[in-house]
Design an enzyme around this catalytic site. Sequence first.
Site, PDB file in Angstrom:
ATOM      1  N   THR A 137       0.829  -1.206   0.000  1.00 49.02           N
ATOM      2  CA  THR A 137       0.000   0.000   0.000  1.00 49.02           C
ATOM      3  C   THR A 137       0.865   1.259   0.000  1.00 49.02           C
ATOM      4  OG1 THR A 137      -1.440   1.266   1.478  1.00 49.02           O
ATOM      5  CG2 THR A 137      -0.066  -0.357   2.527  1.00 49.02           C
ATOM      6  N   ASP A 138       0.273   2.360  -0.455  1.00 51.24           N
ATOM      7  CA  ASP A 138       0.988   3.650  -0.392  1.00 51.24           C
ATOM      8  C   ASP A 138       1.080   4.149   1.055  1.00 51.24           C
ATOM      9  OD1 ASP A 138      -1.712   4.298  -0.047  1.00 51.24           O
ATOM     10  OD2 ASP A 138      -1.737   5.872  -1.573  1.00 51.24           O
ATOM     11  N   GLU A 139       0.294   3.543   1.962  1.00 48.20           N
ATOM     12  CA  GLU A 139       0.248   4.046   3.339  1.00 48.20           C
ATOM     13  C   GLU A 139       1.580   3.867   4.071  1.00 48.20           C
ATOM     14  OE1 GLU A 139      -3.429   3.203   5.397  1.00 48.20           O
ATOM     15  OE2 GLU A 139      -4.503   3.008   3.505  1.00 48.20           O
ATOM     16  N   TYR A 162      -1.781  -0.715  10.945  1.00 46.99           N
ATOM     17  CA  TYR A 162      -1.905  -1.372   9.636  1.00 46.99           C
ATOM     18  C   TYR A 162      -0.689  -1.062   8.768  1.00 46.99           C
ATOM     19  CZ  TYR A 162      -3.260  -1.791   4.694  1.00 46.99           C
ATOM     20  OH  TYR A 162      -3.276  -2.080   3.349  1.00 46.99           O
ATOM     21  N   LYS A 166       2.320  -3.473   7.272  1.00 46.67           N
ATOM     22  CA  LYS A 166       2.600  -3.634   5.833  1.00 46.67           C
ATOM     23  C   LYS A 166       4.046  -3.228   5.525  1.00 46.67           C
ATOM     24  CE  LYS A 166       0.182  -4.738   2.942  1.00 46.67           C
ATOM     25  NZ  LYS A 166      -0.208  -6.056   2.397  1.00 46.67           N
TER      26      LYS A 166
END
Length: 356
Positions: A137-139, A162, A166
Amino acid sequence: MRKLTNIMVTGGAGFIGSNFIRYLFDRPEFKGTIINVDKLTYAGNAENLIDIDKIYGKARYFFEKTDICDLEGIKRLFEKYAMDTVIHFAAESHVDRSIFGPKDFMETNIMGTFNLLEVVREYWRGREDVLFHHISTDEVYGSLGETGYFFETTPYDPRSPYSASKASSDNLAKAYHHTYHVPVTISNCSNNYGPYQFPEKLIPLMIQNIQEEKPLPVYGDGKNIRDWLYVDDHNAAVWLIVNRGNTGETYNIGGENEWENIRLVHVLCEKMADALGKGKDHYKELITFVKDRPGHDRRYAINCDKIKRELGWRQSYDFGKGLDKTIRWYLDNLEWADRVRSGEHRKWMEQNYGER
Ligand code: NAD
Ligand code: TYD
């Protein structure tokens, strides 16, 4: 040359994974076999692929209810299917849940990924015709101010349980490539939307609540920004990387489609009003500003020039078309949302897959 013959898709009963499997079987040139490995958490629903199972089941599509944290279980699957490719979607994926209960995120996202990497390290030793593609993810890049973009070279700065989990799994995948020469590729994608997304994420939750005329909870001032991409565009990018991406590389995937949450909720209200024959502003009265998410990242925006330049990927859905398609799907599948929200789908899964 990569073999791409026996492909383990982890998390293939979830939102993006099930769309991915459907995307592959919709392509006549795809001749491989898919082994869908999923633990079937609240977010996993094997019924999503019941049509694929009917056509390709026991020939080119196999479902295996297995936890990626179960090392022996994953090893058994490698022995059974001689896997040459892993496309790793399985994860705990909802930020709000990670804030209130982070443990499952650490177990599945970190330890589950570690397990998979351990198995491929052992089974694929010395092979170059294999690939582990890790979906992220870009997060992991953190939060942006009003300007700027996330590049593949942006330092990681995860801020929720989260995204921290990741980021750890991305780092493990990179480490296994550098240390053990496991052929790995990684993609970091922006927010996805489309059919089969569990109605806890922003777009399906709003569609569902509008349809039921329930309050539409907008966190904080509603000015947080997300970059939205239609799920098939994400999956097309993943398939390109799996076929032609350079081993050891990371590719950013994004919509180049930034929206403030509140503006997006307004658009959803208007589109739903149009679909359900109500006045343009009818549903906007349901909008309710609620307490902000703790640590709420302000803005995500992806620079995806690399995958465009190197692999020729492009987004194919404009946002209006993608949202219309998504709204139509949810309105045509009201029962699906009822079943997954109530947990009713799990009974079906237990009957069909419980004994495995
Ligand atoms: P999802 O929550 O809809 O699906 C996750 C799937 O993984 C479910 O089917 C679940 O049963 C399965 N799963 C969970 N724990 C498991 C375990 N221990 N063993 C086996 N299976 C397990 O998630 P999604 O939105 O489809 O996301 C898929 C991947 O894409 C995730 O890795 C996520 O981090 C990443 N991603 C998602 C988005 C997004 O906007 N949804 C954006 C970028 C990246
Ligand atoms: P979400 O779909 O949970 O994705 P992510 O947190 O991974 O980006 O949320 C998208 C944005 O919408 C995020 O800024 C939080 C916000 N949001 C709300 O305002 N209300 C809601 O009910 C939800 C679920 C999200």
